[in-house]
Design a protein around this motif. Structure first.
Motif, PDB file in Angstrom:
ATOM      1  N   UNK A  77      27.896  38.509   2.981  1.00 45.46           N
ATOM      2  CA  UNK A  77      27.614  38.931   1.606  1.00 45.46           C
ATOM      3  C   UNK A  77      27.411  40.439   1.627  1.00 45.46           C
ATOM      4  N   UNK A  78      28.027  41.104   0.671  1.00 47.95           N
ATOM      5  CA  UNK A  78      27.993  42.562   0.601  1.00 47.95           C
ATOM      6  C   UNK A  78      27.605  42.968  -0.815  1.00 47.95           C
ATOM      7  N   UNK A  79      26.823  44.026  -0.929  1.00 47.29           N
ATOM      8  CA  UNK A  79      26.497  44.605  -2.225  1.00 47.29           C
ATOM      9  C   UNK A  79      27.100  46.004  -2.293  1.00 47.29           C
ATOM     10  N   UNK A  80      27.740  46.297  -3.415  1.00 48.19           N
ATOM     11  CA  UNK A  80      28.373  47.595  -3.638  1.00 48.19           C
ATOM     12  C   UNK A  80      27.913  48.097  -4.997  1.00 48.19           C
ATOM     13  N   UNK A  81      27.633  49.388  -5.084  1.00 51.33           N
ATOM     14  CA  UNK A  81      27.315  49.989  -6.366  1.00 51.33           C
ATOM     15  C   UNK A  81      28.368  51.036  -6.688  1.00 51.33           C
ATOM     16  N   UNK A  82      28.904  50.980  -7.908  1.00 52.40           N
ATOM     17  CA  UNK A  82      29.947  51.915  -8.324  1.00 52.40           C
ATOM     18  C   UNK A  82      29.694  52.321  -9.767  1.00 52.40           C
ATOM     19  N   UNK A  83      29.402  53.592  -9.988  1.00 52.10           N
ATOM     20  CA  UNK A  83      29.157  54.100 -11.342  1.00 52.10           C
ATOM     21  C   UNK A  83      28.122  53.264 -12.087  1.00 52.10           C
ATOM     22  N   UNK A  88      28.614  42.161  -6.128  1.00 53.03           N
ATOM     23  CA  UNK A  88      28.357  41.328  -4.951  1.00 53.03           C
ATOM     24  C   UNK A  88      29.704  40.799  -4.464  1.00 53.03           C
ATOM     25  N   UNK A  89      29.854  40.733  -3.138  1.00 51.48           N
ATOM     26  CA  UNK A  89      31.096  40.244  -2.537  1.00 51.48           C
ATOM     27  C   UNK A  89      30.755  39.158  -1.532  1.00 51.48           C
ATOM     28  N   UNK A 104      22.268  35.062 -11.004  1.00 50.81           N
ATOM     29  CA  UNK A 104      21.048  35.787 -10.639  1.00 50.81           C
ATOM     30  C   UNK A 104      20.723  36.928 -11.593  1.00 50.81           C
ATOM     31  N   UNK A 105      21.715  37.385 -12.345  1.00 50.64           N
ATOM     32  CA  UNK A 105      21.575  38.531 -13.251  1.00 50.64           C
ATOM     33  C   UNK A 105      21.356  39.848 -12.493  1.00 50.64           C
ATOM     34  N   UNK A 106      21.599  39.824 -11.201  1.00 50.09           N
ATOM     35  CA  UNK A 106      21.481  41.038 -10.394  1.00 50.09           C
ATOM     36  C   UNK A 106      22.790  41.812 -10.344  1.00 50.09           C
ATOM     37  N   UNK A 107      23.911  41.153 -10.668  1.00 49.93           N
ATOM     38  CA  UNK A 107      25.227  41.760 -10.476  1.00 49.93           C
ATOM     39  C   UNK A 107      26.045  41.732 -11.764  1.00 49.93           C
TER      40      UNK A 107
END
Length: 170
Positions: A77-83, A88-89, A104-107
């Motif tokens: 599991x990977x988290x990425x932030x862009x702009x 989540x991947x 989850x409302x996190x992504x």
């Protein structure tokens, strides 16, 4: 930020080469791979990307140490932030995990692979993206997705024909 999204390359070097050429022609800033590279030698083609590659393991990635050494892949599991967009991947082998990430409302976006079928759908306030398969082994369609974080839009393309297969605004 323009993000290329691919999955399920399954050692198909000519298809990987075509996906890399397609993503490079679209001037992506980052490429996300949702797993099932299969063997570390795919790194020879993926290194031709003009953008950094981030990815996760899939259920067919048996040589994980080699993939880590070749591509830096080390997680499921990977988290990425862009702009300001949170992504989540995961490969998507366990649908319960996919649903939990989406709910989850996190992504803003959850990226998966595994089914080899391209799809864009809403899960509550989260967009679920499956770019389909680069290898083309199951569906016969070799596809990748493009996510534009500034325009808040995702598109899925057939890399053999350039045909737009699906699109959604976020």
């Amino acid at each position: 930020m323009r993000i290329g999204i691919m999955s399920d390359t399954h050692d198909n070097l000519p298809a990987i080469r075509k996906a890399v050429e397609f993503l490079n022609s679209r001037n992506v800033d980052l490429v996300i791979h949702a797993g099932d590279y299969v063997a570390p030698f795919v790194a020879n083609e993926l290194r031709n990307l003009n953008a950094p590659l981030k990815g996760v393991f899939g259920n067919n990635d048996g040589e994980r140490k080699g993939l880590y050494e070749a591509l830096g892949i080390y997680d499921e599991i990977l988290e990425v932030e862009a702009d300001g967009m949170r992504i989540a991947v995961t490969h998507g082998t366990d649908e319960r995990i996919v649903r939990a990430l989406a709910r989850s409302r996190l992504y803003d976006v959850v990226v998966v692979g595994h089914t080899h079928r391209y799809e864009i759908r809403e899960e509550g306030r989260t967009i679920l993206i499956n770019p389909g398969e680069v290898c083309g082994y199951v569906t016969g369609v070799k596809s990748v997705a493009l996510l534009d974080s500034r325009r808040r839009e995702v598109q899925i393309f057939n890399i053999d024909t350039g045909e737009l297969l699906g699109a959604m605004s976020l």
